[in-house]
Design an enzyme around this catalytic site. Sequence first.
Site, PDB file in Angstrom:
ATOM      1  N   PHE A 114       0.856  -1.180   0.000  1.00  0.00           N
ATOM      2  CA  PHE A 114       0.000   0.000   0.000  1.00  0.00           C
ATOM      3  C   PHE A 114       0.896   1.236   0.000  1.00  0.00           C
ATOM      4  CE2 PHE A 114      -2.898   3.153   1.926  1.00  0.00           C
ATOM      5  CZ  PHE A 114      -3.902   3.076   0.968  1.00  0.00           C
ATOM      6  N   ASP A 185       2.292  -5.861   7.576  1.00  0.00           N
ATOM      7  CA  ASP A 185       1.108  -5.007   7.610  1.00  0.00           C
ATOM      8  C   ASP A 185      -0.100  -5.912   7.352  1.00  0.00           C
ATOM      9  OD1 ASP A 185      -1.067  -3.400   6.942  1.00  0.00           O
ATOM     10  OD2 ASP A 185       0.155  -1.894   5.940  1.00  0.00           O
ATOM     11  N   TYR A 210     -10.697  -0.606  10.634  1.00  0.00           N
ATOM     12  CA  TYR A 210     -11.936  -0.135  10.015  1.00  0.00           C
ATOM     13  C   TYR A 210     -12.332  -0.927   8.780  1.00  0.00           C
ATOM     14  CZ  TYR A 210      -8.327   2.643   7.634  1.00  0.00           C
ATOM     15  OH  TYR A 210      -7.198   3.052   6.981  1.00  0.00           O
ATOM     16  N   LYS A 211     -11.517  -1.899   8.409  1.00  0.00           N
ATOM     17  CA  LYS A 211     -11.866  -2.730   7.257  1.00  0.00           C
ATOM     18  C   LYS A 211     -12.639  -3.968   7.746  1.00  0.00           C
ATOM     19  CE  LYS A 211      -7.777  -1.198   4.679  1.00  0.00           C
ATOM     20  NZ  LYS A 211      -8.409  -0.531   3.534  1.00  0.00           N
ATOM     21  N   ARG A 357     -12.585  -3.998  -7.471  1.00  0.00           N
ATOM     22  CA  ARG A 357     -12.239  -4.727  -6.257  1.00  0.00           C
ATOM     23  C   ARG A 357     -13.505  -5.073  -5.479  1.00  0.00           C
ATOM     24  NH1 ARG A 357      -8.319  -2.200  -1.562  1.00  0.00           N
ATOM     25  NH2 ARG A 357     -10.195  -1.011  -1.142  1.00  0.00           N
TER      26      ARG A 357
END
Lengths: 398, 398
Positions: A114, A185, A210-211, A357
Amino acid sequence: MTTDFTATRALFDLPEGVIYLDGNSLGPLPRAAAARIARTVTEEWGQMLITGWNKAGWMEQPARTGDRIAKLIGAESGHVVMGDTLSIKVYQALASALEMNPDRRVILSDTGNFPSDLYMAEGLCRTLGGDYRLKTVAPEEVMAALDDSVAVMMITEVDYRTGRRHDMPALTARAHQVGALAIWDLAHSAGAFPVGVAAGGADFAVGCTYKYLNSGPGGPAFIYVAPRHAEIARPALSGWLGHEAPFAFDPSYRPGRGIERMRVGTPPILQLAALDAALDIWDAVDLDDLRATSLALTDRFIAGVEATCPDLTLATPRAHAQRGSQVSFRHPEGYAIMQALIARGVIGDFRAPDILRFGFTPLYIGIAEVDGAVAILSQVMAERLWDQPEYRTRARVT
Amino acid sequence: MTTDFTATRALFDLPEGVIYLDGNSLGPLPRAAAARIARTVTEEWGQMLITGWNKAGWMEQPARTGDRIAKLIGAESGHVVMGDTLSIKVYQALASALEMNPDRRVILSDTGNFPSDLYMAEGLCRTLGGDYRLKTVAPEEVMAALDDSVAVMMITEVDYRTGRRHDMPALTARAHQVGALAIWDLAHSAGAFPVGVAAGGADFAVGCTYKYLNSGPGGPAFIYVAPRHAEIARPALSGWLGHEAPFAFDPSYRPGRGIERMRVGTPPILQLAALDAALDIWDAVDLDDLRATSLALTDRFIAGVEATCPDLTLATPRAHAQRGSQVSFRHPEGYAIMQALIARGVIGDFRAPDILRFGFTPLYIGIAEVDGAVAILSQVMAERLWDQPEYRTRARVT
């Protein structure tokens, strides 16, 4: 234990008429979170005021909630703490790891990481000066690039674009073999499948909540430091709540015990309340069940799309061991296609330049949602419904 | 405009029977905040899901709310942004400032600064290596210690223990004269009195929002970068939301426009909702009225306590120009005295080793509360009510 995913679905507040396949970006609202947050606001902040730090246990919450995360990522209890954002936690882990490997200057990562992780590493290298540098290679070349120049390997386990999953134990073992430390990560891993940071040998791990963990927009991040490093790692971001005795107000910093030193400033109590409510749901989830269901859903979605949408190219590995909990397809008109889907109630997201996605989160997504999404996507593709001017105007965030 | 502080008091939810003199540590709950947070949770997160980043304006909120803070600290619009914690913002400002003054190695601060600021500076110096160092002098010696070795002067305008206020324009002018940059920490200034970062010449300013601004436990911090530096300052913590084009997902970092580059990770939307509700109250406040009322309240408290409590020694300057919006007294048994006060509904706090600290916040504290607090404190002192075993057992946080 066997997880009843029909029951978990009822624990989320999802809008009518929406198939939400973007829980890998922002998880939906757990029904219990609204009441929990309201209680924290009115009964704790409102009534206890400053005494909430003791009476409501706010001060210890980052470590207490960290222990709940530890169970989901295969970490030892007492070695995870919450706070800040994932980017900040990446910086802390990197700065600590580099200092623990002082004769080397290279941070190794991959081009599928990311961008924020790469940016934080760039910023740290520039701050450190000298010949510190970030080296990135293609995801499949990480193993071969691990040599004795590498101080730290920093890898995101699951690629945010393609959903490809790295082999944590194998890469970590090789990193250790060449004398490098490993930072993982877990942004797209925690809550997506059983993670094993202790078993995998990770030196540091970081992630967001938060995912897949459903803590809400801007929920706090977490950091794990392996027990063998816990009393050695130095937090470059040495804030008062990471001090051995924050309320002694000493003029000089002394790192706190173990993972506590990775705390920095005042924790975000309202966001932590939301996270805590979200984690209640996870208490009843068997992660092996979750993984089996997730793979069944992603397999079904891949098969359905490939059978009906010949113009879409699968970007996600077919091999289960190399797959996270999302499926991505490529198409040059990916942006417009995603807008057409969203307009029809199928919410996934687009990642430049050409990635569609879709996240599959068994807690609230089942076979019916997969089949519904396939049907709408195949219609959008077959009838070129995406080919409308209003779907081509790009918003800043998708 | 003239502020009606009787009206503002009704906008806060304060428990019955409490005189709350700790708003300089954690501000009370604005009545409107509960509903605002609930709306953000259920209508935005719950119903908009990922689209909230655009539809609810979450993505731009750190800058939008920053503009509201700018008005309270005398900053130019478009040069304040919200995020992270104060300690993180201190680090960003320090790292940027040191890089802008590359031939010097000294961070100058004072022993009255909040320890976390000093700890963050220590951590940064150690990360930078070489001969970077933090030098601290007594608060009254800062002016004399400004010489051409100083790269950055880092000062908290109001001392968290004594409430002594530094002279921002004078110190900043001297810093500039010797070629140093000035960073001001406004933790105990923002919302305490009219602050003038632009008029005062500050190069950077940082602050928190959960004290006088009433954003709730763990509310986000802010950072100001003077317009003359806005396109030069480099954020050492270079996260994706500070990138020029976060959603281009470039492999390399390019700083965003001006203050936007000081953003790091995903903003805490629930905490920002609370802050936004709290700031609605500030829209109707004239800061000169606030200051006049605050000084009248602190004068009255000092006079009342000195007339009735001969054993307490004033730690706060008598001169208005040198006073923030708090009053502190010293006593060797300060901890026990504060516990006795809290047990009687007067909430202030204790700061080691011997400081009793009382914050005066005109938005919800008036003459009646001052007189009530004086009466209870004088009774506690006259009758030695603090001399009880249960008041001497120290909790972790006070």
